[in-house]
Design a protein around this motif. Structure first.
Motif, PDB file in Angstrom:
ATOM      1  N   ASN A   4       0.863  -1.177   0.000  1.00 17.98           N
ATOM      2  CA  ASN A   4       0.000   0.000   0.000  1.00 17.98           C
ATOM      3  C   ASN A   4       0.897   1.224   0.000  1.00 17.98           C
ATOM      4  O   ASN A   4       1.606   1.489   0.966  1.00 17.98           O
ATOM      5  CB  ASN A   4      -0.925   0.021   1.229  1.00 17.98           C
ATOM      6  CG  ASN A   4      -2.037  -0.983   1.103  1.00 17.98           C
ATOM      7  OD1 ASN A   4      -2.634  -1.115   0.041  1.00 17.98           O
ATOM      8  ND2 ASN A   4      -2.312  -1.703   2.174  1.00 17.98           N
ATOM      9  N   TRP A  24     -12.538   4.436  -9.474  1.00 21.03           N
ATOM     10  CA  TRP A  24     -13.137   5.593  -8.822  1.00 21.03           C
ATOM     11  C   TRP A  24     -14.637   5.364  -8.703  1.00 21.03           C
ATOM     12  O   TRP A  24     -15.215   4.561  -9.423  1.00 21.03           O
ATOM     13  CB  TRP A  24     -12.867   6.869  -9.627  1.00 21.03           C
ATOM     14  CG  TRP A  24     -13.208   6.701 -11.080  1.00 21.03           C
ATOM     15  CD1 TRP A  24     -14.442   6.744 -11.663  1.00 21.03           C
ATOM     16  CD2 TRP A  24     -12.298   6.430 -12.147  1.00 21.03           C
ATOM     17  NE1 TRP A  24     -14.363   6.521 -13.004  1.00 21.03           N
ATOM     18  CE2 TRP A  24     -13.049   6.321 -13.338  1.00 21.03           C
ATOM     19  CE3 TRP A  24     -10.919   6.267 -12.217  1.00 21.03           C
ATOM     20  CZ2 TRP A  24     -12.479   6.065 -14.577  1.00 21.03           C
ATOM     21  CZ3 TRP A  24     -10.354   6.013 -13.454  1.00 21.03           C
ATOM     22  CH2 TRP A  24     -11.130   5.915 -14.612  1.00 21.03           C
ATOM     23  N   ASN A 123     -13.057   6.979  -3.431  1.00 25.25           N
ATOM     24  CA  ASN A 123     -12.459   5.649  -3.638  1.00 25.25           C
ATOM     25  C   ASN A 123     -11.571   5.591  -4.887  1.00 25.25           C
ATOM     26  O   ASN A 123     -11.547   4.579  -5.586  1.00 25.25           O
ATOM     27  CB  ASN A 123     -13.533   4.565  -3.715  1.00 25.25           C
ATOM     28  CG  ASN A 123     -14.397   4.513  -2.475  1.00 25.25           C
ATOM     29  OD1 ASN A 123     -13.928   4.782  -1.382  1.00 25.25           O
ATOM     30  ND2 ASN A 123     -15.663   4.181  -2.649  1.00 25.25           N
ATOM     31  N   SER A 124     -10.835   6.645  -5.164  1.00 22.88           N
ATOM     32  CA  SER A 124      -9.945   6.671  -6.329  1.00 22.88           C
ATOM     33  C   SER A 124      -8.646   5.937  -6.002  1.00 22.88           C
ATOM     34  O   SER A 124      -8.100   6.094  -4.913  1.00 22.88           O
ATOM     35  CB  SER A 124      -9.615   8.101  -6.729  1.00 22.88           C
ATOM     36  OG  SER A 124     -10.785   8.794  -7.075  1.00 22.88           O
ATOM     37  N   TYR A 125      -8.170   5.160  -6.973  1.00 21.09           N
ATOM     38  CA  TYR A 125      -6.929   4.427  -6.754  1.00 21.09           C
ATOM     39  C   TYR A 125      -6.247   4.124  -8.080  1.00 21.09           C
ATOM     40  O   TYR A 125      -6.846   4.172  -9.150  1.00 21.09           O
ATOM     41  CB  TYR A 125      -7.184   3.110  -6.008  1.00 21.09           C
ATOM     42  CG  TYR A 125      -7.972   2.094  -6.804  1.00 21.09           C
ATOM     43  CD1 TYR A 125      -7.348   1.241  -7.724  1.00 21.09           C
ATOM     44  CD2 TYR A 125      -9.346   1.989  -6.657  1.00 21.09           C
ATOM     45  CE1 TYR A 125      -8.078   0.323  -8.470  1.00 21.09           C
ATOM     46  CE2 TYR A 125     -10.084   1.068  -7.393  1.00 21.09           C
ATOM     47  CZ  TYR A 125      -9.432   0.240  -8.295  1.00 21.09           C
ATOM     48  OH  TYR A 125     -10.148  -0.661  -9.038  1.00 21.09           O
ATOM     49  N   ARG A 127      -3.459   0.924  -9.263  1.00 19.10           N
ATOM     50  CA  ARG A 127      -2.813  -0.284  -8.771  1.00 19.10           C
ATOM     51  C   ARG A 127      -2.034  -0.947  -9.891  1.00 19.10           C
ATOM     52  O   ARG A 127      -2.318  -0.734 -11.073  1.00 19.10           O
ATOM     53  CB  ARG A 127      -3.816  -1.248  -8.160  1.00 19.10           C
ATOM     54  CG  ARG A 127      -4.764  -1.866  -9.144  1.00 19.10           C
ATOM     55  CD  ARG A 127      -5.862  -2.671  -8.447  1.00 19.10           C
ATOM     56  NE  ARG A 127      -6.593  -3.474  -9.406  1.00 19.10           N
ATOM     57  CZ  ARG A 127      -6.660  -4.800  -9.399  1.00 19.10           C
ATOM     58  NH1 ARG A 127      -6.044  -5.482  -8.455  1.00 19.10           N
ATOM     59  NH2 ARG A 127      -7.339  -5.448 -10.312  1.00 19.10           N
ATOM     60  N   LYS A 139      -0.637  -0.752  -4.630  1.00 20.79           N
ATOM     61  CA  LYS A 139      -1.850   0.060  -4.798  1.00 20.79           C
ATOM     62  C   LYS A 139      -1.660   1.377  -4.073  1.00 20.79           C
ATOM     63  O   LYS A 139      -1.104   1.426  -2.976  1.00 20.79           O
ATOM     64  CB  LYS A 139      -3.058  -0.685  -4.221  1.00 20.79           C
ATOM     65  CG  LYS A 139      -4.376   0.012  -4.455  1.00 20.79           C
ATOM     66  CD  LYS A 139      -5.526  -0.882  -3.991  1.00 20.79           C
ATOM     67  CE  LYS A 139      -6.873  -0.304  -4.359  1.00 20.79           C
ATOM     68  NZ  LYS A 139      -7.971  -1.217  -3.962  1.00 20.79           N
ATOM     69  N   TYR A 140      -2.116   2.437  -4.731  1.00 22.92           N
ATOM     70  CA  TYR A 140      -2.094   3.765  -4.128  1.00 22.92           C
ATOM     71  C   TYR A 140      -3.512   4.305  -4.149  1.00 22.92           C
ATOM     72  O   TYR A 140      -4.103   4.477  -5.206  1.00 22.92           O
ATOM     73  CB  TYR A 140      -1.141   4.690  -4.884  1.00 22.92           C
ATOM     74  CG  TYR A 140      -1.254   6.148  -4.503  1.00 22.92           C
ATOM     75  CD1 TYR A 140      -1.220   6.550  -3.170  1.00 22.92           C
ATOM     76  CD2 TYR A 140      -1.391   7.125  -5.469  1.00 22.92           C
ATOM     77  CE1 TYR A 140      -1.323   7.887  -2.820  1.00 22.92           C
ATOM     78  CE2 TYR A 140      -1.487   8.468  -5.139  1.00 22.92           C
ATOM     79  CZ  TYR A 140      -1.454   8.840  -3.809  1.00 22.92           C
ATOM     80  OH  TYR A 140      -1.566  10.160  -3.469  1.00 22.92           O
ATOM     81  N   GLU A 141      -4.059   4.527  -2.962  1.00 30.13           N
ATOM     82  CA  GLU A 141      -5.404   5.097  -2.835  1.00 30.13           C
ATOM     83  C   GLU A 141      -5.269   6.583  -2.576  1.00 30.13           C
ATOM     84  O   GLU A 141      -4.579   6.997  -1.653  1.00 30.13           O
ATOM     85  CB  GLU A 141      -6.157   4.407  -1.702  1.00 30.13           C
ATOM     86  CG  GLU A 141      -6.363   2.929  -1.963  1.00 30.13           C
ATOM     87  CD  GLU A 141      -7.070   2.215  -0.826  1.00 30.13           C
ATOM     88  OE1 GLU A 141      -7.676   2.891   0.021  1.00 30.13           O
ATOM     89  OE2 GLU A 141      -7.014   0.974  -0.806  1.00 30.13           O
TER      90      GLU A 141
END
Length: 191
Positions: A4, A24, A123-125, A127, A139-141
């Motif tokens: 993460n 997203w 909830n944007s990410y 990965r 993963k980067y949120e």
């Protein structure tokens, strides 16, 4: 076990074939559908796109070197219930030798006309998935509140000492896709 990532964190990729997944969830009740678009800018040493085909998006899904393939536009953000909204498949072994960096940017289509921004998206990410086994590597949120931004540089792949690395960027802009094109490409984009 996936890593993460935090904003600005950098990792070694350590693999050639991967998928960059982006997701997203737009808020309901804003009056218009949200259409977020993922794009990849393949940049050389001069921090420029060498030619138009090195700009990969829903209208140009394949890079000329065969290293990137955009899997298509999700105009509503409705895919994320079952996974990523938009994906870019990457084969780092095929990247044109002129390319040192691949920026991954997500813009909100018609954001100004629709009065939309990332403050209305949650909830944007971004990965990275290893294509050999389908496992999430990192993963980067985007936890920050981008209340007025209409575009976000989610992350970037970059080459150092002939090794590919990934940085979780998380840089917001009050701009549209044309801004990034004018910044990284000096030619004329044919639509």
């Amino acid at each position: 076990m996936a890593i993460n990532l935090q904003k600005g964190q950098k990792i070694d990729i350590g693999l050639n074939k991967l998928t960059i997944g982006l997701g997203w969830d737009p808020n309901e009740g804003t009056g218009f559908e949200f259409d977020l678009d993922a794009s990849a800018f393949m940049i050389d040493e001069q921090r420029q796109i060498p030619s138009e085909p090195f700009f990969v998006f829903y209208g140009n899904t394949d890079s000329p070197d065969g290293s990137l393939r955009h899997t298509g536009d999700d105009p509503t953000g409705g895919n994320s219930a079952d996974g990523d909204d938009e994906s870019i498949e990457v084969d780092l072994s095929k990247v044109d030798p002129r390319i040192n960096e691949i920026l991954i940017v997500v813009t909100i289509h018609d954001a100004n006309d629709r009065k939309q921004n990332y403050g209305q998206v949650r909830n944007s990410y971004i990965r990275i998935v290893d294509d050999s086994n389908g496992q999430e590597v990192a993963k980067y949120e985007l936890g920050e509140d981008f209340s007025i931004e209409t575009a976000v540089e989610f992350g970037r792949l970059y080459k150092r000492n002939n090794q590919w690395k990934f940085e979780a960027s998380g840089i917001g802009y009050r701009e549209d896709l044309a801004f990034f094109l004018s910044k990284y490409y000096k030619g004329q984009i044919i639509k």
